[in-house]
Design an enzyme around this catalytic site. Structure first.
Site, PDB file in Angstrom:
ATOM      1  N   HIS A   1       0.828  -1.251   0.079  1.00 35.06           N
ATOM      2  CA  HIS A   1      -0.154   0.034  -0.098  1.00 35.06           C
ATOM      3  C   HIS A   1       1.091   1.199   0.068  1.00 35.06           C
ATOM      4  O   HIS A   1       1.708   1.309   0.693  1.00 35.06           O
ATOM      5  CB  HIS A   1      -0.807   0.039   1.292  1.00 35.06           C
ATOM      6  CG  HIS A   1      -2.210  -0.917   0.908  1.00 35.06           C
ATOM      7  ND1 HIS A   1      -3.190  -0.713   2.057  1.00 35.06           N
ATOM      8  CD2 HIS A   1      -2.218  -1.978   0.220  1.00 35.06           C
ATOM      9  CE1 HIS A   1      -4.235  -1.730   1.455  1.00 35.06           C
ATOM     10  NE2 HIS A   1      -3.638  -2.448   0.918  1.00 35.06           N
TER      11      HIS A   1
ATOM     12  N   PRO B   1      -3.618  -0.576  18.722  1.00 34.59           N
ATOM     13  CA  PRO B   1      -3.568  -0.886  17.374  1.00 34.59           C
ATOM     14  C   PRO B   1      -3.630   0.246  16.391  1.00 34.59           C
ATOM     15  O   PRO B   1      -3.287  -0.040  15.221  1.00 34.59           O
ATOM     16  CB  PRO B   1      -4.477  -2.004  17.283  1.00 34.59           C
ATOM     17  CG  PRO B   1      -5.463  -1.988  18.171  1.00 34.59           C
ATOM     18  CD  PRO B   1      -4.955  -1.246  19.425  1.00 34.59           C
TER      19      PRO B   1
ATOM     20  N   LYS C   1       1.369  -0.647  15.382  1.00 31.44           N
ATOM     21  CA  LYS C   1       3.068  -0.652  15.621  1.00 31.44           C
ATOM     22  C   LYS C   1       3.380  -1.895  16.400  1.00 31.44           C
ATOM     23  O   LYS C   1       4.471  -2.145  16.506  1.00 31.44           O
ATOM     24  CB  LYS C   1       3.387   0.535  16.399  1.00 31.44           C
ATOM     25  CG  LYS C   1       3.266   1.645  15.491  1.00 31.44           C
ATOM     26  CD  LYS C   1       4.368   1.674  14.391  1.00 31.44           C
ATOM     27  CE  LYS C   1       4.054   2.861  13.514  1.00 31.44           C
ATOM     28  NZ  LYS C   1       4.580   2.520  12.061  1.00 31.44           N
TER      29      LYS C   1
ATOM     30  N   TYR D   1       3.917   6.590  10.306  1.00 32.21           N
ATOM     31  CA  TYR D   1       3.111   5.265   9.936  1.00 32.21           C
ATOM     32  C   TYR D   1       3.948   4.274   9.324  1.00 32.21           C
ATOM     33  O   TYR D   1       3.799   3.102   9.079  1.00 32.21           O
ATOM     34  CB  TYR D   1       1.887   5.830   8.982  1.00 32.21           C
ATOM     35  CG  TYR D   1       0.861   4.675   8.685  1.00 32.21           C
ATOM     36  CD1 TYR D   1       0.796   4.197   7.515  1.00 32.21           C
ATOM     37  CD2 TYR D   1      -0.010   4.717   9.660  1.00 32.21           C
ATOM     38  CE1 TYR D   1      -0.124   3.287   7.243  1.00 32.21           C
ATOM     39  CE2 TYR D   1      -1.063   3.802   9.348  1.00 32.21           C
ATOM     40  CZ  TYR D   1      -0.997   3.071   8.242  1.00 32.21           C
ATOM     41  OH  TYR D   1      -2.061   2.078   7.926  1.00 32.21           O
TER      42      TYR D   1
END
Ligand code: APR
Ligand code: PHB
Length: 389
Positions: free
Chosen positions: A72, A292, A296, A384
């Site tokens: 992604h 969540p 991580k 992220y």
């Protein structure tokens, strides 16, 4: 029995550590209290940072992830009834991979088996001893017989409820914790994902997340009260609630179906310091827990065991203890940044009972700033995709 490193726990942290140590020629044994099937039956998150995938490749367990994982380059934030795409790859040149933790665990189990390494499942009453001396050892019970493993080091990879952290004198450890006033109700369904990328939703009814395990298997979460019982959530109620939190386009394209797994998980932030106690090290969930929201947990387990295995290689190959002496500080520096990011994502996206109208406006301002400022979105993105190891 004797080994160099006795690893307690055959989750992702223990299995990955075992393979990294094996790659360095460092003998190790894994002690797991459950069966392998039980470990594989746990449904967990499924987002891998590039650094985690690189470690799977390093130990020869990355091939299936590259075949079946979904790469992604972006995600979407939904609030105020519309969706905003956040480009992950543009600012960082990095991507994330959607690949279930169960699959990671299975690939690592298979790599360990193929290497003929020693794993003891259904090991009862595993207990670390004398880790504050130069002669640590681990005892366990198997088929009613008590066994002892003499070792140079113990790696506590036994998760949040494990025995390793519990074996440390209270005066030798400091913990930090924040428990969130809500849980995540998650569902797995053999249905195509509502969107090719993940959608994180801030809604007045509460947080929702649309994610996936493949293009045929979807994973959805809705924020729910901590005291909710799964029995109160038949599938129809779940799908109706999820739809009520989605934007119109997502609502119209959502494919519902029977749940193949449904569960409620609490959310907490937790860090235990330090991560080393004499000749015992903590790694992964044994030392820290993150909500969540930022995905991580597994990735922090990976960076922990990367640092620990490198330090142990230095100890054995270069006769230097510099790496293991620096392990705790180095791992905690990355852990705390991920704990902060996961807390920030959770605070921004969830409805808190006491937030009031002011708190709702602050969340909306934060989200609006994120999707309208390159600097703000780059900060989200670099956390992220994963800060450097
Ligand atoms: N003796 C032996 N094994 C134990 C003991 C014990 N006393 N206590 C726990 N274990 C085992 C558990 O059965 C589990 O298989 O240790 C393993 C710990 O694995 P995880 O809980 O998955 O933790 P970790 O390997 O650090 O992986 C972190 O897992 O929980 C998720 O969100 C988390 O994605 C993150 C990842
Ligand atoms: C998941 O796929 O389970 C998942 C993905 C991203 C998250 C949390 C969970 O932030």
């Amino acid at each position: 029995m004797r080994t160099k490193v006795a690893i307690i726990g055959a989750g992702p942290a223990g299995l990955l550590l075992g393979q990294l140590l094996h790659g360095y020629g460092i003998d190790n044994v894994i002690l797991e209290r459950q069966t392998g099937d039980y470990v594989l039956s746990r449904i967990r998150a499924g987002l891998l940072e590039e650094g985690t995938v690189a470690l799977l490749d390093k130990v020869g367990a990355g091939a299936r992830a590259h075949r079946e994982g979904l790469v992604h380059h972006g995600l979407e934030l939904a609030f105020g009834g519309s969706r905003h795409r956040i480009d992950l790859h543009g600012p960082t040149g990095k991507s994330v991979m959607i690949y279930g933790q169960t699959e990671v665990t299975l690939d690592l189990m298979n790599a360990r088996k193929a290497a003929g390494l020693h794993s003891i499942y259904r090991a009862g009453d595993v207990t670390p001893h004398d880790f504050d001396t130069d002669h640590p050892r681990v005892t366990y019970v198997k088929d009613g017989v008590t066994h002892e493993i003499a070792c140079d080091f113990i790696a506590g990879c036994d998760g949040f409820h494990g025995v390793s952290r519990a074996s440390i004198k209270p005066e030798a450890i400091k913990t930090y914790e924040r428990v969130y006033p809500f849980g995540w109700l998650g569902i797995l369904s053999e249905t195509p994902p509502v969107s090719p990328e993940l959608i994180y939703v801030n809604h007045e009814r509460g947080f929702a997340l649309c994610t996936m395990r493949s293009m045929r298997r979807s994973r959805y979460y809705v924020q729910c009260p901590l005291d909710d019982d799964i029995e109160q959530w038949p599938d129809k109620r779940f799908w109706d609630e999820l739809k009520s939190r989605l934007d119109e386009r997502a609502r119209d394209s959502l494919v519902t179906g029977p749940s193949i797994e449904k569960s409620i998980a609490p959310l907490r932030s937790f860090v235990a310091e330090p991560m080393r106690f004499g000749r015992m090290f903590l790694a992964g969930d044994a030392s820290h827990i993150v909500p969540p929201t930022g995905a991580k947990g597994l990735n922090l387990a990976a960076s922990d065991v990367h640092y620990l295995s490198s330090g142990l290689r230095e100890y054995y190959d270069e006769k230097s203890s510099a790496g293991i002496d620096a392990y705790s500080a180095k791992a905690l520096a990355r852990v705390w940044k991920a704990v902060r990011f996961s807390w920030w994502m959770t605070s921004m996206l969830h409805k808190f009972p006491d937030q009031g109208e002011f708190g709702q406006r602050i969340q909306e301002a934060e989200l609006d700033y994120l999707v309208s400022s390159k600097a703000a979105s780059t900060s989200l993105v670099e956390n992220y995709v994963g800060l450097p190891f």
